[in-house]
Enzyme design. Sequence first.
Site, PDB file in Angstrom:
ATOM      1  N   VAL A  42      81.175 131.676 117.002  1.00 58.80           N
ATOM      2  CA  VAL A  42      82.107 130.791 116.283  1.00 58.80           C
ATOM      3  C   VAL A  42      83.068 130.488 117.381  1.00 58.80           C
ATOM      4  CG1 VAL A  42      83.456 130.577 114.345  1.00 58.80           C
ATOM      5  CG2 VAL A  42      81.864 132.179 114.084  1.00 58.80           C
ATOM      6  N   PHE A  43      83.453 129.103 117.377  1.00 61.33           N
ATOM      7  CA  PHE A  43      84.243 128.421 118.139  1.00 61.33           C
ATOM      8  C   PHE A  43      85.362 127.808 117.482  1.00 61.33           C
ATOM      9  CE2 PHE A  43      81.221 125.298 118.046  1.00 61.33           C
ATOM     10  CZ  PHE A  43      82.066 124.052 118.151  1.00 61.33           C
ATOM     11  N   ALA A  88      82.482 126.452 108.875  1.00 62.74           N
ATOM     12  CA  ALA A  88      82.787 127.217 110.148  1.00 62.74           C
ATOM     13  C   ALA A  88      82.286 126.327 111.185  1.00 62.74           C
ATOM     14  CB  ALA A  88      82.195 128.612 109.883  1.00 62.74           C
ATOM     15  N   LYS A  89      82.792 126.644 112.389  1.00 63.65           N
ATOM     16  CA  LYS A  89      82.225 125.911 113.734  1.00 63.65           C
ATOM     17  C   LYS A  89      81.257 127.294 114.267  1.00 63.65           C
ATOM     18  CE  LYS A  89      85.595 123.675 115.733  1.00 63.65           C
ATOM     19  NZ  LYS A  89      85.246 122.259 115.551  1.00 63.65           N
ATOM     20  N   ILE A  90      80.126 127.290 113.593  1.00 65.76           N
ATOM     21  CA  ILE A  90      79.253 128.378 113.931  1.00 65.76           C
ATOM     22  C   ILE A  90      78.496 127.669 115.066  1.00 65.76           C
ATOM     23  CG2 ILE A  90      77.447 129.781 113.327  1.00 65.76           C
ATOM     24  CD1 ILE A  90      78.601 129.853 110.525  1.00 65.76           C
TER      25      ILE A  90
END
Length: 327
Positions: A38-39, A158-160
């Site tokens: 995740v970022f 989410a930034k997955i």
Amino acid sequence: MQADADPNLIVYFSGQYVPLKEARVGILTHALHYGTGVFEGIRAYWDEPQQDMFVLRQWEHYERWQQNCGILRICVPPPAELCEITLELLRRNNLRTDAYVRPLAYKSAERVGVCTDNQDSFAVIAMPFGAYLPSDNGLHAGVSSWRRIEDNAIPPRAKICGAYVNSALASDEARQCGFDEAILLNESGQVAEGSTCNIFMVRKGKLITPPAAENALEGITRYSVMELAHRELGLQVVERPIDRSELYVCDELFFTGTAVGVAPVVRVDHRPVRDGAIGLVTRKLRQLYFEATRGHLPEYFKWLVPVYKSLKTQQQHEGSLLKGNAS
Ligand SMILES: Cc1ncc(COP(=O)(O)O)c(C=O)c1O
């Protein structure tokens, strides 16, 4: 496209500050194979007149990161610690230009097998970073043939890391077709967002954006722009689904995001947006966002943390916090 980062840039990796060229992961790292990371993306803007740099809404970014890491059951330190690491990184690199901070947490076990365990690692990288898209004269966007991923497949809020295959496919297709950026529809055929940005339209005097439930990321720039539109321009801001054809009949269109800022769209699918010029609301919001993020608007000092702590800014910043606490 941004240039490759300087290999001597100092990054935070495995609990230490090391040169980028020494921050390496093994070929069997779980996240590399299965996208289990995740970022985040955080901006820090340099302001020439004040000779200082301001990190934008880092607390909110790290809170979002922590929550979204929870979706993959990845543990990261609390926001206060991460904010300190970020300031330290910017100072150690002595960055005095617009910058981008990229925290990345990931499943770090080095073995084959998709099932996750509790071996987590994280890194934070801060680098010089100019404009992400050439948006000064407005962008040409194209509706993608790729659909936005669904919450029940890979949560788009989410930034997955793995989810960004969806963005990469759409972004690549857009560029191959001669567009600057893609607009993704969701599985119901309604507008979700850009490949790395949220989308807004102005129609009949209202500012309209799809709700996160349409499979858009809960963008921090999105919230900031909604606040500016409401407070500074007195605009009614509406979250509702947007049809594809509304993109062709709206008065103004723009993207928002940490990397792109407020980026006007002047053509969609080879059709001009209104008269093909950047609209007034977009122009004003872009200017307000620019001023707010560079520490020119006291009302929005609450969004910023100064990196080099120029006395004037720090005092104003603390003053505004005190005012905020008192009210
Ligand atoms: C898919 C997607 N949508 C929207 C955004 C904008 O979010 P934010 O304003 O928090 O940067 C991003 C940012 O990277 C993104 O990747």
